[in-house]
Scaffold this active site. Structure first.
Site, PDB file in Angstrom:
ATOM      1  N   GLY A  28     -27.574  20.846 -72.209  1.00  0.00           N
ATOM      2  CA  GLY A  28     -27.974  22.328 -72.774  1.00  0.00           C
ATOM      3  C   GLY A  28     -28.818  22.293 -73.902  1.00  0.00           C
ATOM      4  O   GLY A  28     -28.822  21.317 -74.547  1.00  0.00           O
ATOM      5  N   GLY A  30     -28.973  24.660 -77.526  1.00  0.00           N
ATOM      6  CA  GLY A  30     -28.587  25.785 -78.168  1.00  0.00           C
ATOM      7  C   GLY A  30     -29.572  26.275 -79.361  1.00  0.00           C
ATOM      8  O   GLY A  30     -30.671  25.913 -79.088  1.00  0.00           O
ATOM      9  N   SER A  31     -29.366  27.014 -80.133  1.00  0.00           N
ATOM     10  CA  SER A  31     -30.235  27.717 -81.076  1.00  0.00           C
ATOM     11  C   SER A  31     -30.796  26.732 -82.076  1.00  0.00           C
ATOM     12  O   SER A  31     -31.852  26.922 -82.653  1.00  0.00           O
ATOM     13  CB  SER A  31     -29.829  28.986 -81.828  1.00  0.00           C
ATOM     14  N   PHE A  32     -29.914  25.559 -82.411  1.00  0.00           N
ATOM     15  CA  PHE A  32     -30.698  24.613 -83.096  1.00  0.00           C
ATOM     16  C   PHE A  32     -30.319  23.246 -82.758  1.00  0.00           C
ATOM     17  O   PHE A  32     -30.432  22.285 -83.813  1.00  0.00           O
ATOM     18  CB  PHE A  32     -29.962  24.771 -84.371  1.00  0.00           C
ATOM     19  N   ALA A  33     -29.816  22.885 -81.563  1.00  0.00           N
ATOM     20  CA  ALA A  33     -29.591  21.550 -81.228  1.00  0.00           C
ATOM     21  C   ALA A  33     -29.774  21.351 -79.661  1.00  0.00           C
ATOM     22  O   ALA A  33     -29.661  22.488 -79.148  1.00  0.00           O
ATOM     23  CB  ALA A  33     -28.025  21.124 -81.312  1.00  0.00           C
ATOM     24  N   LYS A  34     -29.966  20.235 -79.145  1.00  0.00           N
ATOM     25  CA  LYS A  34     -30.083  19.885 -78.003  1.00  0.00           C
ATOM     26  C   LYS A  34     -28.974  19.222 -77.733  1.00  0.00           C
ATOM     27  O   LYS A  34     -28.453  18.141 -78.517  1.00  0.00           O
ATOM     28  CB  LYS A  34     -31.325  18.854 -77.379  1.00  0.00           C
ATOM     29  N   VAL A  35     -28.358  19.138 -76.467  1.00  0.00           N
ATOM     30  CA  VAL A  35     -27.072  18.479 -76.140  1.00  0.00           C
ATOM     31  C   VAL A  35     -27.270  17.497 -74.789  1.00  0.00           C
ATOM     32  O   VAL A  35     -27.582  18.029 -73.895  1.00  0.00           O
ATOM     33  CB  VAL A  35     -25.942  19.620 -75.841  1.00  0.00           C
ATOM     34  N   LYS A  50     -24.894  15.723 -79.792  1.00  0.00           N
ATOM     35  CA  LYS A  50     -25.670  17.067 -80.294  1.00  0.00           C
ATOM     36  C   LYS A  50     -26.754  16.635 -81.225  1.00  0.00           C
ATOM     37  O   LYS A  50     -26.521  16.113 -82.245  1.00  0.00           O
ATOM     38  CB  LYS A  50     -24.831  18.106 -80.981  1.00  0.00           C
ATOM     39  N   ASP A 145     -17.237  33.080 -83.126  1.00  0.00           N
ATOM     40  CA  ASP A 145     -18.218  33.053 -82.412  1.00  0.00           C
ATOM     41  C   ASP A 145     -17.891  32.604 -80.852  1.00  0.00           C
ATOM     42  O   ASP A 145     -18.373  31.701 -80.254  1.00  0.00           O
ATOM     43  CB  ASP A 145     -19.265  31.973 -82.735  1.00  0.00           C
TER      44      ASP A 145
HETATM   45  P1  ATP Z   1     -25.192  28.081 -80.345  1.00  0.00           P
HETATM   46  O1  ATP Z   1     -26.443  27.413 -80.896  1.00  0.00           O
HETATM   47  O2  ATP Z   1     -25.116  29.439 -81.128  1.00  0.00           O
HETATM   48  O3  ATP Z   1     -24.126  27.188 -80.532  1.00  0.00           O
HETATM   49  P2  ATP Z   1     -24.689  27.267 -77.946  1.00  0.00           P
HETATM   50  O4  ATP Z   1     -23.305  27.018 -77.973  1.00  0.00           O
HETATM   51  O5  ATP Z   1     -25.386  27.730 -76.411  1.00  0.00           O
HETATM   52  O6  ATP Z   1     -25.632  28.235 -78.960  1.00  0.00           O
HETATM   53  P3  ATP Z   1     -24.965  24.411 -78.417  1.00  0.00           P
HETATM   54  O7  ATP Z   1     -23.473  24.472 -78.897  1.00  0.00           O
HETATM   55  O8  ATP Z   1     -25.843  23.777 -79.140  1.00  0.00           O
HETATM   56  O9  ATP Z   1     -25.517  25.936 -78.255  1.00  0.00           O
HETATM   57  O10 ATP Z   1     -24.842  23.752 -76.841  1.00  0.00           O
HETATM   58  C1  ATP Z   1     -25.683  24.121 -75.805  1.00  0.00           C
HETATM   59  C2  ATP Z   1     -25.034  23.671 -74.621  1.00  0.00           C
HETATM   60  O11 ATP Z   1     -24.818  22.479 -74.051  1.00  0.00           O
HETATM   61  C3  ATP Z   1     -23.866  24.811 -74.398  1.00  0.00           C
HETATM   62  O12 ATP Z   1     -24.212  25.906 -73.827  1.00  0.00           O
HETATM   63  C4  ATP Z   1     -23.063  23.884 -73.428  1.00  0.00           C
HETATM   64  O13 ATP Z   1     -23.376  24.129 -71.944  1.00  0.00           O
HETATM   65  C5  ATP Z   1     -23.484  22.523 -73.428  1.00  0.00           C
HETATM   66  N1  ATP Z   1     -22.741  21.842 -74.263  1.00  0.00           N
HETATM   67  C6  ATP Z   1     -22.530  21.663 -75.489  1.00  0.00           C
HETATM   68  N2  ATP Z   1     -21.490  20.829 -75.923  1.00  0.00           N
HETATM   69  C7  ATP Z   1     -20.779  20.160 -74.991  1.00  0.00           C
HETATM   70  C8  ATP Z   1     -19.996  19.497 -74.807  1.00  0.00           C
HETATM   71  N3  ATP Z   1     -19.085  18.587 -75.693  1.00  0.00           N
HETATM   72  N4  ATP Z   1     -19.635  19.043 -73.585  1.00  0.00           N
HETATM   73  C9  ATP Z   1     -20.344  19.652 -72.565  1.00  0.00           C
HETATM   74  N5  ATP Z   1     -21.396  20.230 -72.581  1.00  0.00           N
HETATM   75  C10 ATP Z   1     -21.714  20.860 -73.959  1.00  0.00           C
HETATM   76 MG    MG Z   2     -22.463  26.285 -79.178  1.00  0.00          MG
END
Ligand code: ATP
Ligand code: MG
Length: 420
Positions: A28, A30-35, A50, A145
């Protein structure tokens, strides 16, 4: 430092990071990271990686937020429903946060696909969320959050609360013990947080718990409206409808958690004491049952619940909640009382040569000039929380533009924050 593996040069997958982790598919953004999912080369264990681009984060002042996330997660390692942080690595340009991999993905994705849960499955997740939050609150950490993207499932179907990126450590509190940063997600956000006044973060988390439980049981969010003022009104008046299948005890808990007044709102610790919550606590079979339940539901239930996850994830940018807006409109939370806003609207109107029209009783002021008609509607959501909406009700585009901008600047004096 980051080298491509010779075996699989395609895209980013297969990249070996810092000689320790092999990068897999993207989970996924997020607003500041790729996971990404990743595999530890030494142990073979799957982790979530992350990847945070420092350039981007520093530009937008995000570095403190990341540091906070790491600090908070590090202090909360011992709870089974708090996502574990394994390791933090950094290069000049990137931060790599290695965390526990939640193989089950986002809980809400399941809900979107399969619809609402039965009561025992919902209770199980609710217990896990409340117990994680209560654990954090005891340590002086609030999440702030709690939203769909941050509630993940591991491969056994246990809830994992992730992302303490916005959580506030005790040292970030102001001297009166109240928090001052507005954050969170509108549909899950307590009214006092939206108002951006000092608030008690633990009580704000309790509110989000109430929304969470409602969503699990109902299959939709309690407060939903394309118009944020209408949404505020609903929150203040506790205007939501319980579907018939929600039990009396569950209703009572949701009602007490969704109390617009944080002073009288039930806390997470109080909810844990209730008989409804205590029922079948720690009985793991619920989780297994859930998967069977979901399978069955998937077969019998053709109706996909309309979760508007996009609007739920829009952060505090309230404009994300407004669709198809045609005319000019702006909303703000006010520094003054509802009557104060009404008075100000009348004063502005007179000063700028508008026709001023006030409806008796209602907190609505009509302002007219030429062919332009502007309406100011004021609402008191909770004590001391006043929201106003200024909108063009009628007009002609060119003329409207000038009248609108001269009006809007005048309100500035009484605005605590604009919402669009
Ligand atoms: P924000 O930037 O506000 O945190 P977010 O929660 O969508 O927003 P991330 O925390 O960077 O952003 O996560 C991006 C996506 O990656 C998540 O929505 C989730 O689906 C997936 N993800 C994050 N962490 C994990 C993890 N530990 N295991 C599996 N999937 C994850
Ligand atoms: Mg998140």
């Amino acid at each position: 430092m980051v080298s491509r593996s010779r075996k699989s040069p395609e895209k980013q997958s297969g990249t070996v990071l810092l000689g320790k982790y092999e990068l897999g598919r993207r989970l996924g953004v997020g607003s500041f990271a790729k996971v990404h999912v990743a595999r530890s080369i030494s142990t073979g264990e799957l982790v979530a990686m992350k990847i945070i681009d420092k350039k981007k984060t520093i530009d937008s002042g995000m570095e403190p937020r990341i540091i906070r996330e790491i600090e908070a997660m590090r202090r909360l390692q011992n709870h089974p429903n708090v996502l574990k942080i394994h390791e933090v690595m950094a290069t000049k340009s990137k931060i790599y946060l290695v965390v526990e991999y939640a193989a089950g993905g986002e809980l809400f994705e399941k809900l979107v696909r399969y619809g609402r849960l039965n009561e025992s499955a919902a209770r199980r997740y609710f217990q896990q969320l409340a117990s994680a939050l209560s654990f954090c609150h005891r340590d002086g950490i609030v999440h702030r959050d709690v939203k769909p993207q941050n509630l993940l499932l591991d491969k056994e179907g246990n809830l994992k609360v992730s992302d303490f990126g916005l959580s506030a450590l005790p040292e970030h509190r102001s001297c009166n013990g109240l928090l001052h940063t507005a954050c969170g997600t509108p549909a899950y956000t307590a009214p006092e947080v939206i108002a951006q006044r000092g608030y008690d973060g633990a009580k704000a988390d309790a509110w989000s718990c109430g929304v969470f439980l409602f969503v699990l049981l109902a299959g939709y969010v309690p407060f939903d409206d394309a118009n944020i003022v209408a949404m505020y009104r609903k929150i203040r008046k506790r205007e939501y409808r319980f579907p018939s299948w929600i039990s009396k005890q569950a209703r009572s808990i949701i009602f007490k958690l969704l109390d617009p007044n944080p002073e009288t709102r039930m806390s997470v610790d109080d909810v844990i004491e209730t008989a409804w919550f205590q029922k079948s606590l720690e009985v793991r079979s619920d989780v297994v049952e859930l998967d069977r339940f979901l399978e069955k539901e998937a077969k019998t239930n053709n109706v996909v619940t309309a979760f508007d996850l996009i609007s739920l994830s829009s952060g505090l940018d309230l404009s994300g909640l407004l669709v198809g807006r045609m005319r000019k409109e702006k909303r703000f939370t006010a520094k003054v009382s509802a009557d104060g806003v009404v008075e100000k609207a009348e004063m502005i109107g007179e000063k700028l040569g508008f026709r001023v029209e006030k409806k008796d009783e209602a907190k609505v002021v009509g302002l007219g000039k030429g062919r332009t008609a502007v309406v100011v509607e004021v609402l008191e959501l909770a004590e001391g929380l006043v929201v106003a909406e200024v909108k063009v009700a009628d007009g002609e585009e060119e003329e409207e533009e000038t009248h609108w901008s001269e009006l809007i600047v005048e309100f500035e004096e009484i605005v605590l924050s604009w919402h669009n």
